[in-house]
Design a protein around this motif. Sequence first.
Motif, PDB file in Angstrom:
ATOM      1  N   GLY A  11      -6.159 -19.502 -10.157  1.00 41.61           N
ATOM      2  CA  GLY A  11      -7.338 -19.094 -10.906  1.00 41.61           C
ATOM      3  C   GLY A  11      -7.508 -17.586 -10.908  1.00 41.61           C
ATOM      4  N   GLY A  12      -8.454 -17.136 -11.715  1.00 41.67           N
ATOM      5  CA  GLY A  12      -8.712 -15.710 -11.785  1.00 41.67           C
ATOM      6  C   GLY A  12      -9.585 -15.372 -12.958  1.00 41.67           C
ATOM      7  N   LEU A  13      -9.668 -14.081 -13.240  1.00 39.33           N
ATOM      8  CA  LEU A  13     -10.469 -13.579 -14.355  1.00 39.33           C
ATOM      9  C   LEU A  13      -9.537 -13.237 -15.504  1.00 39.33           C
ATOM     10  CD1 LEU A  13     -13.118 -12.460 -15.582  1.00 39.33           C
ATOM     11  CD2 LEU A  13     -12.606 -10.297 -14.406  1.00 39.33           C
ATOM     12  N   VAL A  14      -9.859 -13.726 -16.684  1.00 40.73           N
ATOM     13  CA  VAL A  14      -9.021 -13.490 -17.851  1.00 40.73           C
ATOM     14  C   VAL A  14      -9.921 -13.318 -19.064  1.00 40.73           C
ATOM     15  CG1 VAL A  14      -8.740 -15.952 -18.335  1.00 40.73           C
ATOM     16  CG2 VAL A  14      -6.990 -14.335 -19.111  1.00 40.73           C
ATOM     17  N   GLN A  15      -9.463 -12.543 -20.019  1.00 42.95           N
ATOM     18  CA  GLN A  15     -10.231 -12.377 -21.252  1.00 42.95           C
ATOM     19  C   GLN A  15     -10.038 -13.571 -22.173  1.00 42.95           C
ATOM     20  OE1 GLN A  15      -8.992  -8.571 -22.891  1.00 42.95           O
ATOM     21  NE2 GLN A  15     -10.755  -7.571 -21.943  1.00 42.95           N
ATOM     22  N   ALA A  16     -10.990 -13.803 -23.021  1.00 43.79           N
ATOM     23  CA  ALA A  16     -10.882 -14.866 -24.012  1.00 43.79           C
ATOM     24  C   ALA A  16      -9.605 -14.674 -24.822  1.00 43.79           C
ATOM     25  CB  ALA A  16     -12.093 -14.860 -24.932  1.00 43.79           C
ATOM     26  N   GLY A  17      -8.928 -15.788 -25.067  1.00 38.55           N
ATOM     27  CA  GLY A  17      -7.639 -15.743 -25.752  1.00 38.55           C
ATOM     28  C   GLY A  17      -6.465 -15.635 -24.819  1.00 38.55           C
ATOM     29  N   GLY A  18      -6.719 -15.369 -23.561  1.00 40.85           N
ATOM     30  CA  GLY A  18      -5.656 -15.217 -22.580  1.00 40.85           C
ATOM     31  C   GLY A  18      -5.173 -16.542 -22.029  1.00 40.85           C
ATOM     32  N   PHE A  19      -4.357 -16.469 -20.982  1.00 37.72           N
ATOM     33  CA  PHE A  19      -3.786 -17.673 -20.426  1.00 37.72           C
ATOM     34  C   PHE A  19      -3.729 -17.566 -18.900  1.00 37.72           C
ATOM     35  CE2 PHE A  19       0.289 -15.882 -19.224  1.00 37.72           C
ATOM     36  CZ  PHE A  19       0.413 -14.785 -20.072  1.00 37.72           C
ATOM     37  N   LEU A  20      -3.696 -18.721 -18.289  1.00 36.66           N
ATOM     38  CA  LEU A  20      -3.510 -18.858 -16.843  1.00 36.66           C
ATOM     39  C   LEU A  20      -2.715 -20.119 -16.591  1.00 36.66           C
ATOM     40  CD1 LEU A  20      -7.033 -18.070 -15.295  1.00 36.66           C
ATOM     41  CD2 LEU A  20      -4.958 -16.711 -15.010  1.00 36.66           C
ATOM     42  N   LYS A  21      -2.027 -20.140 -15.464  1.00 32.91           N
ATOM     43  CA  LYS A  21      -1.329 -21.347 -15.021  1.00 32.91           C
ATOM     44  C   LYS A  21      -1.826 -21.705 -13.629  1.00 32.91           C
ATOM     45  CE  LYS A  21       3.275 -23.068 -13.797  1.00 32.91           C
ATOM     46  NZ  LYS A  21       4.711 -22.685 -13.659  1.00 32.91           N
ATOM     47  N   LEU A  22      -2.423 -22.871 -13.529  1.00 29.57           N
ATOM     48  CA  LEU A  22      -2.888 -23.362 -12.238  1.00 29.57           C
ATOM     49  C   LEU A  22      -1.794 -24.213 -11.587  1.00 29.57           C
ATOM     50  CD1 LEU A  22      -6.530 -24.466 -13.092  1.00 29.57           C
ATOM     51  CD2 LEU A  22      -5.656 -22.193 -12.514  1.00 29.57           C
ATOM     52  N   SER A  23      -1.708 -24.114 -10.287  1.00 29.89           N
ATOM     53  CA  SER A  23      -0.738 -24.894  -9.529  1.00 29.89           C
ATOM     54  C   SER A  23      -1.467 -25.686  -8.446  1.00 29.89           C
ATOM     55  CB  SER A  23       0.288 -23.977  -8.870  1.00 29.89           C
ATOM     56  OG  SER A  23       0.970 -23.195  -9.826  1.00 29.89           O
ATOM     57  N   CYS A  24      -0.921 -26.825  -8.111  1.00 26.97           N
ATOM     58  CA  CYS A  24      -1.488 -27.635  -7.025  1.00 26.97           C
ATOM     59  C   CYS A  24      -0.346 -28.229  -6.227  1.00 26.97           C
ATOM     60  CB  CYS A  24      -2.386 -28.732  -7.579  1.00 26.97           C
ATOM     61  SG  CYS A  24      -3.093 -29.801  -6.306  1.00 26.97           S
ATOM     62  N   GLY A  25      -0.218 -27.767  -5.001  1.00 26.84           N
ATOM     63  CA  GLY A  25       0.765 -28.327  -4.093  1.00 26.84           C
ATOM     64  C   GLY A  25       0.180 -29.540  -3.385  1.00 26.84           C
ATOM     65  N   VAL A  26       0.957 -30.595  -3.289  1.00 35.00           N
ATOM     66  CA  VAL A  26       0.472 -31.856  -2.739  1.00 35.00           C
ATOM     67  C   VAL A  26       1.351 -32.246  -1.556  1.00 35.00           C
ATOM     68  CG1 VAL A  26      -0.068 -34.261  -3.239  1.00 35.00           C
ATOM     69  CG2 VAL A  26      -0.291 -32.526  -5.039  1.00 35.00           C
ATOM     70  N   LEU A  77      -7.616 -19.376 -23.844  1.00 35.32           N
ATOM     71  CA  LEU A  77      -8.810 -19.655 -23.048  1.00 35.32           C
ATOM     72  C   LEU A  77     -10.075 -19.164 -23.728  1.00 35.32           C
ATOM     73  CD1 LEU A  77      -7.289 -18.970 -19.555  1.00 35.32           C
ATOM     74  CD2 LEU A  77      -8.486 -21.065 -20.212  1.00 35.32           C
ATOM     75  N   LYS A  78     -11.137 -19.911 -23.507  1.00 32.59           N
ATOM     76  CA  LYS A  78     -12.445 -19.609 -24.078  1.00 32.59           C
ATOM     77  C   LYS A  78     -13.455 -19.424 -22.955  1.00 32.59           C
ATOM     78  CE  LYS A  78     -11.443 -22.687 -27.994  1.00 32.59           C
ATOM     79  NZ  LYS A  78     -11.910 -23.870 -28.763  1.00 32.59           N
ATOM     80  N   PRO A  79     -14.531 -18.691 -23.217  1.00 30.72           N
ATOM     81  CA  PRO A  79     -15.559 -18.543 -22.168  1.00 30.72           C
ATOM     82  C   PRO A  79     -16.075 -19.880 -21.651  1.00 30.72           C
ATOM     83  CG  PRO A  79     -15.919 -16.941 -23.906  1.00 30.72           C
ATOM     84  CD  PRO A  79     -14.807 -17.838 -24.381  1.00 30.72           C
ATOM     85  N   GLU A  80     -16.118 -20.883 -22.493  1.00 35.67           N
ATOM     86  CA  GLU A  80     -16.602 -22.196 -22.052  1.00 35.67           C
ATOM     87  C   GLU A  80     -15.618 -22.919 -21.133  1.00 35.67           C
ATOM     88  OE1 GLU A  80     -16.415 -21.020 -25.197  1.00 35.67           O
ATOM     89  OE2 GLU A  80     -15.869 -22.632 -26.611  1.00 35.67           O
ATOM     90  N   ASP A  81     -14.435 -22.372 -20.942  1.00 39.11           N
ATOM     91  CA  ASP A  81     -13.503 -22.923 -19.965  1.00 39.11           C
ATOM     92  C   ASP A  81     -13.796 -22.429 -18.552  1.00 39.11           C
ATOM     93  OD1 ASP A  81     -10.916 -22.461 -22.408  1.00 39.11           O
ATOM     94  OD2 ASP A  81     -11.905 -24.349 -21.874  1.00 39.11           O
ATOM     95  N   THR A  82     -14.736 -21.508 -18.428  1.00 38.25           N
ATOM     96  CA  THR A  82     -15.100 -20.993 -17.107  1.00 38.25           C
ATOM     97  C   THR A  82     -15.614 -22.111 -16.220  1.00 38.25           C
ATOM     98  OG1 THR A  82     -15.599 -18.778 -17.929  1.00 38.25           O
ATOM     99  CG2 THR A  82     -16.674 -19.454 -15.883  1.00 38.25           C
ATOM    100  N   ALA A  83     -14.979 -22.267 -15.063  1.00 35.27           N
ATOM    101  CA  ALA A  83     -15.326 -23.359 -14.159  1.00 35.27           C
ATOM    102  C   ALA A  83     -14.477 -23.241 -12.895  1.00 35.27           C
ATOM    103  CB  ALA A  83     -15.076 -24.713 -14.814  1.00 35.27           C
ATOM    104  N   VAL A  84     -14.847 -24.033 -11.914  1.00 30.89           N
ATOM    105  CA  VAL A  84     -13.951 -24.259 -10.782  1.00 30.89           C
ATOM    106  C   VAL A  84     -13.077 -25.460 -11.133  1.00 30.89           C
ATOM    107  CG1 VAL A  84     -13.765 -24.822  -8.335  1.00 30.89           C
ATOM    108  CG2 VAL A  84     -15.618 -23.339  -9.143  1.00 30.89           C
TER     109      VAL A  84
END
Length: 114
Positions: free
Chosen positions: A8-23, A84-91
Amino acid sequence: VQLQASGGGLVQAGGFLKLSCGVSRIMFGAYDMAWYRQAPGKERELVASITSGGETTYENSVKGRFTIFRDNYADAVYLQMNSLKPEDTAVYYCSTVERGLRRWGQGTLVTVSS
């Protein structure tokens, strides 16, 4: 089961992020996995899921923008988030059902600025 989310992190609208989850502590390949999110003041909602066989489902607002995928060799599940959109802001939480109970990771915060 242990679920460790990151990316996670801070990104501007239109940007991208990749979340990872180790199990760990389960036979990962046999389990369906999911990503949920919880925005401030809102209920936690399902964002995307992937079955042990690789079938995927998405919440309507993220279809075409987010992709869930898994690596059974790495025991990890990912969420690629584009446009990404501002409405995607979340945990964002990765999750699975183990021994009849839904299990959660610690969450990773995604903030999308306008």
